[in-house]
Design an enzyme around this catalytic site. Structure first.
Site, PDB file in Angstrom:
ATOM      1  N   HIS A   2       2.091   4.361  -5.373  1.00 51.39           N
ATOM      2  CA  HIS A   2       2.758   5.505  -5.988  1.00 51.39           C
ATOM      3  C   HIS A   2       3.010   5.083  -7.386  1.00 51.39           C
ATOM      4  O   HIS A   2       2.348   3.632  -7.732  1.00 51.39           O
ATOM      5  CB  HIS A   2       4.296   5.732  -5.544  1.00 51.39           C
ATOM      6  CG  HIS A   2       5.186   4.611  -5.147  1.00 51.39           C
ATOM      7  ND1 HIS A   2       5.651   3.809  -6.243  1.00 51.39           N
ATOM      8  CD2 HIS A   2       5.629   4.304  -4.022  1.00 51.39           C
ATOM      9  CE1 HIS A   2       6.346   3.041  -5.801  1.00 51.39           C
ATOM     10  NE2 HIS A   2       6.385   3.131  -4.352  1.00 51.39           N
TER      11      HIS A   2
ATOM     12  N   LYS B  41      12.953  -2.554  -8.690  1.00 55.43           N
ATOM     13  CA  LYS B  41      13.439  -2.001  -7.287  1.00 55.43           C
ATOM     14  C   LYS B  41      13.879  -2.878  -6.222  1.00 55.43           C
ATOM     15  O   LYS B  41      14.884  -2.392  -5.681  1.00 55.43           O
ATOM     16  CB  LYS B  41      12.121  -0.856  -7.064  1.00 55.43           C
ATOM     17  CG  LYS B  41      12.279  -0.333  -5.698  1.00 55.43           C
ATOM     18  CD  LYS B  41      13.221   0.781  -5.555  1.00 55.43           C
ATOM     19  CE  LYS B  41      13.612   1.445  -4.035  1.00 55.43           C
ATOM     20  NZ  LYS B  41      12.882   0.851  -3.234  1.00 55.43           N
TER      21      LYS B  41
ATOM     22  N   GLN C 129       7.622  -9.705   7.782  1.00 56.28           N
ATOM     23  CA  GLN C 129       8.967  -9.243   7.014  1.00 56.28           C
ATOM     24  C   GLN C 129       9.563  -7.919   7.785  1.00 56.28           C
ATOM     25  O   GLN C 129      10.542  -7.553   6.956  1.00 56.28           O
ATOM     26  CB  GLN C 129       8.512  -9.085   5.586  1.00 56.28           C
ATOM     27  CG  GLN C 129       7.920  -7.986   5.079  1.00 56.28           C
ATOM     28  CD  GLN C 129       7.235  -7.786   3.791  1.00 56.28           C
ATOM     29  OE1 GLN C 129       6.492  -8.791   3.408  1.00 56.28           O
ATOM     30  NE2 GLN C 129       8.102  -6.657   3.042  1.00 56.28           N
TER      31      GLN C 129
ATOM     32  N   GLY D 108       0.782  -1.172  -0.020  1.00 51.14           N
ATOM     33  CA  GLY D 108      -0.090  -0.023   0.033  1.00 51.14           C
ATOM     34  C   GLY D 108       0.914   1.202   0.098  1.00 51.14           C
ATOM     35  O   GLY D 108       2.004   1.340  -0.342  1.00 51.14           O
TER      36      GLY D 108
ATOM     37  N   HIS E  69       4.075   1.245  -8.260  1.00 52.25           N
ATOM     38  CA  HIS E  69       2.966   0.119  -8.336  1.00 52.25           C
ATOM     39  C   HIS E  69       2.117   0.134  -9.074  1.00 52.25           C
ATOM     40  O   HIS E  69       1.726  -0.741  -9.825  1.00 52.25           O
ATOM     41  CB  HIS E  69       2.189   0.419  -6.698  1.00 52.25           C
ATOM     42  CG  HIS E  69       3.098   0.343  -5.459  1.00 52.25           C
ATOM     43  ND1 HIS E  69       3.232   1.461  -4.628  1.00 52.25           N
ATOM     44  CD2 HIS E  69       3.374  -0.645  -4.881  1.00 52.25           C
ATOM     45  CE1 HIS E  69       3.714   1.257  -3.614  1.00 52.25           C
ATOM     46  NE2 HIS E  69       3.995  -0.063  -3.728  1.00 52.25           N
TER      47      HIS E  69
HETATM   48  P1  AMP Z   1       6.019  -2.536  -1.723  1.00 55.38           P
HETATM   49  O1  AMP Z   1       4.482  -2.168  -1.445  1.00 55.38           O
HETATM   50  O2  AMP Z   1       6.930  -1.459  -1.424  1.00 55.38           O
HETATM   51  O3  AMP Z   1       6.116  -3.860  -1.243  1.00 55.38           O
HETATM   52  O4  AMP Z   1       6.232  -2.648  -3.312  1.00 55.38           O
HETATM   53  C1  AMP Z   1       5.188  -3.606  -3.938  1.00 55.38           C
HETATM   54  C2  AMP Z   1       5.696  -3.866  -5.310  1.00 55.38           C
HETATM   55  O5  AMP Z   1       5.941  -2.507  -6.058  1.00 55.38           O
HETATM   56  C3  AMP Z   1       7.203  -4.753  -5.398  1.00 55.38           C
HETATM   57  O6  AMP Z   1       7.131  -5.717  -6.264  1.00 55.38           O
HETATM   58  C4  AMP Z   1       7.842  -3.491  -5.537  1.00 55.38           C
HETATM   59  O7  AMP Z   1       9.382  -3.916  -5.957  1.00 55.38           O
HETATM   60  C5  AMP Z   1       7.135  -2.591  -6.581  1.00 55.38           C
HETATM   61  N1  AMP Z   1       7.848  -1.448  -6.537  1.00 55.38           N
HETATM   62  C6  AMP Z   1       8.161  -0.343  -5.704  1.00 55.38           C
HETATM   63  N2  AMP Z   1       8.562   0.548  -5.998  1.00 55.38           N
HETATM   64  C7  AMP Z   1       8.878   0.574  -7.219  1.00 55.38           C
HETATM   65  C8  AMP Z   1       9.393   1.509  -8.244  1.00 55.38           C
HETATM   66  N3  AMP Z   1      10.001   2.619  -7.989  1.00 55.38           N
HETATM   67  N4  AMP Z   1       9.367   0.877  -9.389  1.00 55.38           N
HETATM   68  C9  AMP Z   1       8.661  -0.389 -10.066  1.00 55.38           C
HETATM   69  N5  AMP Z   1       8.398  -1.141  -9.040  1.00 55.38           N
HETATM   70  C10 AMP Z   1       8.190  -0.767  -7.720  1.00 55.38           C
END
Ligand code: AMP
Length: 293
Positions: A34, A149, A61, A31, A37
């Site tokens: 941005h 990322k 985690q 969540g 996502h």
């Molecule tokens: P998170 O909410 O941080 O767990 O991220 C969810 C998914 O979005 C994960 O697969 C991240 O690698 C991906 N993600 C986060 N930031 C970026 C970004 N700047 N560009 C592309 N994918 C992203």
């Protein structure tokens, strides 16, 4: 976008989509969404008739000293963004819905989990691998989308899917960046003022390292040392690691060739930031490992 908070309701929604012959794409997130996502959601939207996003800040985690409690959350805003992105279903389980009792069963991918992030966060990837497998069992998508990322996460998930014969295709989406190069991250909200400007240095040092490779440098230790030098030029950046590794095995490369990840982690003010480049390196050329979408 329809919101489902229980495993049972989400499964029913996915099952009826599947019965209608729809391919199911799944984007797991924590969540505070941005454009990074949303790039995953857009890839899922293009390639599937039914798209599921999950929003779940997974306690497994986070270590006790980490930011689980203050991790940014804004469900109302997230739902609006997913609506605009054309996502069909959002899964928003509570912690007790996901873990009604303390989980006995865990998934660990030790060799890929102990290096890089694992040195600072020794229990992190076991928590990630466990929740990813659990979410894949709940949603049962045809394709699951992850961001470049989190490059080590990509390696861990790909390996767990292979090792456990999980029937899913893993797709990796290139990192989405701010105009100045900073990789988008929910944790960028921790950056203020001078720290926000300082944070550019991660992506800048990576592109300078890439230039070295393009000029013919192939020594892993040389490129790693240059990354360290560039990052620590600013005394207010506290380097965690800079590494030059095989993108699949995460083993450090002495001679750089094949699928390569240049990865950095550093503390900038209160934020711990990550960035990486994934490159396909041959004797003569340096290319992006992931095709732009
Ligand atoms: P998170 O909410 O941080 O767990 O991220 C969810 C998914 O979005 C994960 O697969 C991240 O690698 C991906 N993600 C986060 N930031 C970026 C970004 N700047 N560009 C592309 N994918 C992203």
């Amino acid at each position: 976008v329809e919101q489902y908070s229980t495993v049972r309701a989400l499964r029913e929604a996915v099952q009826s989509a599947r019965r209608a012959g729809k391919a199911v794409g799944f984007v797991p997130t924590m969540g505070y969404l941005h454009a990074g996502h949303l790039a995953l959601c857009a890839a899922a939207r293009r390639e599937n008739e039914f798209v599921v996003t999950s929003i779940f800040v997974n306690p497994l985690q986070f270590a006790p000293n980490e930011d689980f409690d203050r991790y940014p959350r804004d469900l109302v805003r997230d739902l609006g963004m997913l609506q605009t992105a054309g996502v069909d279903a959002v899964f928003t389980p509570s912690v007790t819905e996901m873990y009604p009792e303390a989980t006995q069963t865990v998934v660990s991918v030790p060799a890929l989990s102990q290096t890089l992030e694992g040195k600072t966060r020794p229990t992190h990837f076991q928590g990630v691998a466990t929740v990813v497998l659990k979410l894949l069992q709940i949603v049962r998508p045809d394709t699951v989308y992850f961001g470049q990322k989190d490059g080590q996460q990509v390696a861990v998930v790909r390996r767990l899917v292979r090792d456990l014969s999980v029937p899913v295709t893993v797709r990796v989406v290139p990192t989405v960046r701010e105009p100045d190069g900073l990789a988008l991250s929910s944790r960028n909200v921790y950056l203020e003022g001078a720290d926000r400007i300082r944070a550019r240095r991660l992506s800048q040092s990576l592109s300078q390292a890439r230039s070295l490779l393009e000029a013919g440098e192939r020594s892993g230790p040389t490129v790693q040392a240059e990354l360290e030098r560039l990052l620590t030029e600013d005394p207010d950046i506290r380097l965690d690691y800079a590494a030059v590794v095989n993108a699949d095995t995460l083993v450090p490369l002495s001679h750089i060739a094949g699928p390569t990840m240049l990865a950095v982690a550093a503390y900038v003010g209160p934020a711990r930031l990550l960035d990486n480049l994934m490159l396909d390196v041959s004797e003569r050329a340096v290319r992006d490992l992931l095709p732009p979408l």
